[in-house]
Structure formats: structure tokens, C-alpha cells
Motif scaffolding. Structure first.
Motif, short mmCIF file in Angstrom:
data_model
loop_
_atom_site.label_atom_id
_atom_site.label_comp_id
_atom_site.label_asym_id
_atom_site.label_seq_id
_atom_site.Cartn_x
_atom_site.Cartn_y
_atom_site.Cartn_z
N MET A 154 2.43 6.87 -2.94
CA MET A 154 1.18 6.80 -3.70
C MET A 154 0.06 7.56 -3.01
SD MET A 154 1.41 2.75 -4.75
CE MET A 154 -0.17 2.76 -5.58
N THR A 214 7.14 4.92 -11.56
CA THR A 214 6.02 5.22 -10.68
C THR A 214 5.96 4.19 -9.56
OG1 THR A 214 4.53 3.93 -12.08
CG2 THR A 214 4.68 6.29 -12.52
N PHE A 265 3.30 2.92 -8.30
CA PHE A 265 2.33 1.88 -8.68
C PHE A 265 2.98 0.84 -9.57
CE2 PHE A 265 -0.59 0.36 -11.96
CZ PHE A 265 -1.51 -0.34 -11.17
#
Length: 274
Positions: free
Chosen positions: A113, A147, A149
């Protein structure tokens, strides 16, 4: 004391009004500009004297926004369910399974990230070309399939589930996949909705990757179409640009307002300490 509380309330309301004006003001100005008729000056009054929807229809007929809208819708419709599926699957072992290197895997996922997309977009662009993913919906979707996240958000939500519920399911004869699908997943629905909103916003408004991966105008998304329309700005098409901007923003606003209560509760699920 009462006078002091009244003063504090007044100051609070004034602050909230000020923030609302700053937040909503630009959107309203853009909307008013989009509603102006062709004969109205863009430098005149803020409010349209002769409101019309001609600029919205022209954005589809003249700026080809119908095709861009369709491309963006298809990419988003594919990306959201895939992102929810893979992120929820990847997050469950990190939250509930004990295996060697789990902390390292989680640390590596979180570390990604911190890496900006601009750092690896060149090799990713080359890889997409070698795999034949350019100018295709699959090539546009691949960046949103999973992802870091999303995996972290779902992991934090799983940690809030009492282990006793899962242990009871194991005693009833359920296997690990059934426990995930029938016990854990229904309990994290608010977080799934939150992740769906984030995925929608990230996919719907994505600009850089579609710009790199789409060399044909037939695969352009709304962000690219709006950017190209803005690049041809000469003052006369400001109303058209404003109308296109409103059309691009409305789906996100509708989705957020419809799922706001789930978004708030789902966001708080990620506040638990891992």
C-alpha cells in the motif's frame, strides 16, 4: 453558563455551514453552469436564467459519453464482485488460520500500500501488452480484482467475529469453507458494502491505468473522456464539460447515499486492533 453554551452552539453551526458551503458550493456552481442554455454567457450570473438539459444530451451525442459510460459501467460491474470475492477469501486465513509466516505475509500485503502506482506502472504496462490485455475489459479490471486495502479491511472485520460461533459450526460438521461462507461472511456484510463502495469509487474514477492500457478510443472510460473534453477547452464548451462532470459524479453520490448506513458501520469494523 447557559449563555456560553448558546455561543458554542452558534459557533458550531456557523462552522458546519461554512464547511457545507465549501463542500457543496463547487458542485452547485458546476450544476448551474451545466443547466445554462447555449445563449447564456458563462461569465454572467451564477444561476441559469433559462435552464435546459441540452448540455447533458449533447455530452452523449457530441462527446461520445454514452460509449464511455458503458465501458466504465462494464469495468465497474466486473471489478466489484471479483474484488469482494478475492479480498474476502484472502483475508480469512490471515484472520483465522494459524500458519507459519502469517505475520510476514500480512506485513508484505500492507507494505504494498506504500508503493505508489507510478513506480511500477511501466513494467505493468509492458506485462499487459505481452499478455494481450491492452484495449480489453479484462486489462482494465485486473488492477481492481484484489487490493491490499480490501484484504486488510476484511481481515479486521473477521477479527470482530467471536470465535465461539465458528467453533460451534465446526462441531456441527461444517468444513472450513462452509464456516467462511455460512458463518463469517454474513456477519461482515457492512464491511463488504464498504469495500464495494471503495472499489466502485476507485474503478469508476480511475484515470491513469485506463489511460495507459487503452490506446483505442472505443475502450476509453469516463475519466479519460472527461479529460480529453477538458483539454479541448476554449471557453465555449465549459457548459458541456460541466454537464459531463455532473454525469460522472452522480452515480457515486447515489451509491453512497443509498448505502451510507452500511458504509459507516462497515468502516468502524476496521478499527479493531489486530
Amino acid at each position: 453558563m447557559k449563555r456560553k453554551q448558546t455561543t458554542q452552539k452558534i459557533m458550531l453551526y456557523l462552522l458546519m455551514i461554512f464547511i457545507s458551503v465549501i463542500t457543496v458550493g463547487p458542485f452547485l456552481i458546476t450544476l448551474f453552469m451545466a443547466l445554462k442554455s447555449p445563449g447564456e454567457s458563462i461569465y454572467g450570473t451564477v444561476y441559469p436564467t433559462d435552464p435546459t438539459l441540452a448540455n447533458f444530451t449533447d455530452s452523449f451525442s457530441k462527446a461520445n459519453f454514452g460509449l464511455y459510460f458503458l465501458n466504465t459501467f462494464i469495468v465497474t460491474a466486473i471489478a466489484i464482485p471479483l474484488n469482494l470475492l478475492f479480498c474476502s477469501l484472502a483475508a480469512y486465513p490471515l484472520a483465522r488460520m494459524d500458519f507459519r509466516g502469517r505475520g510476514v505475509v500480512l506485513s508484505l500485503i500492507i507494505a504494498t500500500m506504500m508503493v505508489p502506482f507510478q513506480l511500477y506502472m511501466a513494467p505493468l504496462f509492458q506485462l499487459a501488452g505481452e499478455l494481450g490485455l491492452r484495449n480489453s475489459y479484462i486489462g482494465l479490471v485486473v488492477m481492481q480484482v484484489a487490493t491490499a486495502f480490501g484484504i486488510y479491511l476484511m481481515r479486521q472485520a473477521y477479527l470482530r467475529i467471536p470465535k465461539e460461533l465458528e467453533e460451534s459450526a465446526y462441531l456441527d460438521g461444517a468444513n472450513r469453507f462452509q464456516v467462511w461462507y455460512r458463518v463469517a461472511l454474513p456477519l461482515v456484510k457492512p464491511t463488504l458494502v464498504t469495500l464495494a463502495i471503495f472499489t466502485f469509487m476507485g474503478t469508476w474514477g480511475d484515470y491513469l491505468w485506463p489511460l495507459l492500457n487503452s490506446t483505442e478510443s472505443s475502450m476509453y472510460t469516463l475519466s479519460i473522456g472527461l479529460a480529453q473534453l477538458s483539454q479541448n477547452f476554449d471557453g465555449s464548451n465549459l457548459k458541456l464539460i460541466s454537464a459531463a462532470s455532473i454525469l460522472t459524479t452522480i452515480p457515486t453520490l447515489i451509491l453512497f447515499m443509498a448505502l451510507q448506513k452500511y458504509f459507516i458501520s462497515g468502516a468502524t469494523d476496521g478499527a479493531v486492533k489486530g
